[in-house]
Structures are given as C-alpha cells and as structure tokens.
Design an enzyme around this catalytic site. Structure first.
Site, PDB file in Angstrom:
ATOM      1  N   TYR A   1       0.972  -1.113  -0.472  1.00 28.18           N
ATOM      2  CA  TYR A   1       0.228  -0.182  -0.015  1.00 28.18           C
ATOM      3  C   TYR A   1       0.910   1.157   0.014  1.00 28.18           C
ATOM      4  CZ  TYR A   1      -4.457   2.127   1.407  1.00 28.18           C
ATOM      5  OH  TYR A   1      -4.620   3.557   0.436  1.00 28.18           O
TER       6      TYR A   1
ATOM      7  N   TYR B   1      -7.745   6.317  -9.953  1.00 27.21           N
ATOM      8  CA  TYR B   1      -7.457   6.078  -8.340  1.00 27.21           C
ATOM      9  C   TYR B   1      -7.434   4.176  -7.703  1.00 27.21           C
ATOM     10  CZ  TYR B   1     -12.631   3.786  -9.319  1.00 27.21           C
ATOM     11  OH  TYR B   1     -14.253   3.202  -9.979  1.00 27.21           O
TER      12      TYR B   1
ATOM     13  N   VAL C   1     -17.147   2.000  -5.754  1.00 24.13           N
ATOM     14  CA  VAL C   1     -16.693   2.718  -6.001  1.00 24.13           C
ATOM     15  C   VAL C   1     -17.525   2.801  -7.726  1.00 24.13           C
ATOM     16  CG1 VAL C   1     -15.641   5.106  -6.838  1.00 24.13           C
ATOM     17  CG2 VAL C   1     -14.414   3.642  -5.107  1.00 24.13           C
TER      18      VAL C   1
END
Length: 329
Positions: free
Chosen positions: A55, A239, A155
């Site tokens: 991450y 994103y 999303v």
C-alpha cells in the site's frame, strides 16, 4: 482495562500466511481518545495491500488492519468534547478489525443513530471516493456526463448513484454485457462493453455533449479508452490500478485535447479535509442513503475467527456486494 479480540499481523506478506486472531488487554482511553465497541468493519482491497506491504503507506508493526468501520462509543478519555457514550461513529483509518479499539476522537465522525451499522461501516472509503472525484476536479453542470471504467466496482456503483442524485449522467464501461441491466437499474444512463470503437461512438451516446470528467481504476488500455472518450480540456482521474498496468495515453490527447491527469487517494484527501467538511460530506451521503438514492449491497458477514473465509470471499470474482466483519460475533 478490558479484554478484546482482534486480527493482527507482525510482518508483511500474504494475508493467509501472516494474519492471526489474538486476544489482548485494552487500556482505558487516553486523553483525547474514545473507546469504540465495533459493530461492523468492511473488507476493502486496500486492506489486503496494507497486509502485503504494497500500500501507499506501510504501518508500524505489529498492526491491526481494517481501514474503515463503525461502532458505538463505549468510553471517553479526558478532554473529549462533542461525543457521548452511546454515539454511533464511523472510523476511517487502521485498526477496525477488532472487537474494541481506542482511537483519537478527532479521527471519528458521529452519525445519526438511525443509520444502519452496515452502511455506516462502508461510509468512509467507497462513497467518499466517488463524492470526492465528482466534486474536486471540475464544476459539473446539470446534465453533464461522466465516463468511467470499472463501473461494476463498489466505487463505480457509488459514482452512478451519486451522479444520478445530483443531476449528472454516467457512461459506464464494463467487460461483460450481462452487467448492463444491473447498472441501468442502479441509475446508469449508458453502459457499454469496452472495445476500441467506443470513443468514436461517444457523440451518438451523449447526443453530441462533450464529456469533461473521466475516472480510471484499471490502467493500461482501459485507461486509454476512457481518455479517448473525453472532450477538450477534460480531466482524467486515476484512483486504482486493477490491471496493474501503467497508463497508456496517446501524446495527442495531452497536446491537442489539453487533457489533465490527476491521481486520487482518499487517505490523502482526508488529511486535507477539516472536521466540518468531513462531517458535512458524511451527512450528505447519509441523507442520500436514507432517501433511497445511495445503497451498497452486503454480500456476506463473518466473525473475526472466520477471517480466512472472509478474505477468500472478498477476492471472489463476480461478488454481488461487500464483505463485512461482525467483530462481536
């Protein structure tokens, strides 16, 4: 001090190899902290990336994973104002895969007690990502279009619903034609299977209206397809990188179409938001949910002890909703 149950990892690696359940003692909340009895916590792809060590931020070890969740305030540390025992709060940030946790009160936002705990537990990642991307890069006018890939993702579904509620239209790219019916029922204005000819057909889909905002969660050729659907002076927001392929954009889109590319990371946006702005965003999202205009389906709920099953289910293709933990089970 109370005894708590939580998931934890001491080294980075595949979740199946490094994650474990532990019972530990949790002290009383320190100054400025609250203790939360977690009701639900969600499983997101970023959680797995954190455990793997891939991450954007590597937390100190040992670490309790879980990037979002919701629960009830059970105890207050000294100096805490604006919250009371029994309040339901949403918790963005690490540590939610636990029965209880102590956390800075400043990190938490109170939501109405009538909000379903499951929805509250999914309130801080996917809906704010969709909300933020729709609002931060250009001022869309009523009736304008947005184009996105990964439209069936969590999303993507939030983008469809929020855009619909706010008077904007969505062109949604999918890999499977059978996904169209579900997205159209959710409020999508157009659903198209990705193929190289799509950019040439955009004008017929939008009745000639240019598209000024596009969202990319895939990368590679898919990102290029989204970019080619955009009009002059548009914004492409990345994103995610589901394909693990870099962006591939023709130079002409940047030179002649004046395309602007952005990255969007909700964790960074939270750092930039004040408490009032954050609370107002959550309140608006809750309002949409309670009006029946924003929903996030739940696929399955697992106890912390069944974490391996939960993560396996979260990785299953075609899953119809989110996977949650019930930390009290």
């Amino acid at each position: 001090m109370i005894r708590v149950r939580r998931l934890v990892f001491d080294r980075f690696g595949p979740p199946a190899e490094v994650l474990r359940v532990e019972e530990a003692s949790l002290p009383e909340p320190a100054e400025g902290e609250i203790r939360i009895r977690m009701e639900r916590a969600s499983v997101n792809p970023a959680d797995l990336n954190v455990i793997e060590g891939t991450y954007g931020i590597k937390p100190p070890l040992p670490c309790v994973p879980g990037n979002e969740g919701a629960g009830l305030v059970e105890a207050l540390g000294s100096g805490v104002e604006g919250l009371a025992v029994g309040d339901r709060v949403v918790v963005p940030g690490l540590g939610t895969w636990a029965s209880h946790l102590n956390v800075s009160a400043a990190r938490c936002t109170r939501v109405d007690s009538t909000v379903d705990p499951a929805f509250a537990a999914m309130l801080t990642v996917n809906p704010p990502t969709a909300w933020g991307m729709l609002h931060r890069f250009t001022a869309l006018q009523p009736g304008e279009w947005v184009v996105q890939n990964a439209a069936t993702s969590a999303v993507g579904r939030c983008v469809i619903q929020i855009a619909r509620a706010l008077g904007w239209k969505t062109l949604n790219l999918v890999r499977r034609p059978e996904a169209a019916a579900e997205l159209l029922a959710l409020g999508a204005d157009a659903v198209e299977v990705e193929d190289p000819s799509l950019p040439k057909r955009v004008a017929s889909i939008t009745a000639g209206a240019p598209i000024r905002l596009g969202f990319n969660a895939v990368g590679g050729d898919s990102a290029a397809t989204v970019a080619k659907c955009l009009g002059s002076g548009a914004h492409l927001v990345t994103y995610g990188a589901m394909s693990r392929q870099p962006l591939k954009l023709p130079n002409g889109l940047l030179i002649f179409n004046d395309l602007t590319c952005h990255g969007f990371w909700m964790s960074r946006v939270y750092q930039q938001m004040g408490a009032e702005e954050k609370a107002a965003m959550f309140a608006r999202l809750v309002e949409l949910h309670q009006a029946g205009k924003l929903s996030i389906p739940v696929d399955a709920v697992f106890s912390l002890a069944r974490w391996a099953e939960a993560l396996e289910r979260a990785a299953a293709p075609g899953r119809p909703g989110k996977v949650l933990f019930d930390p009290q089970a």
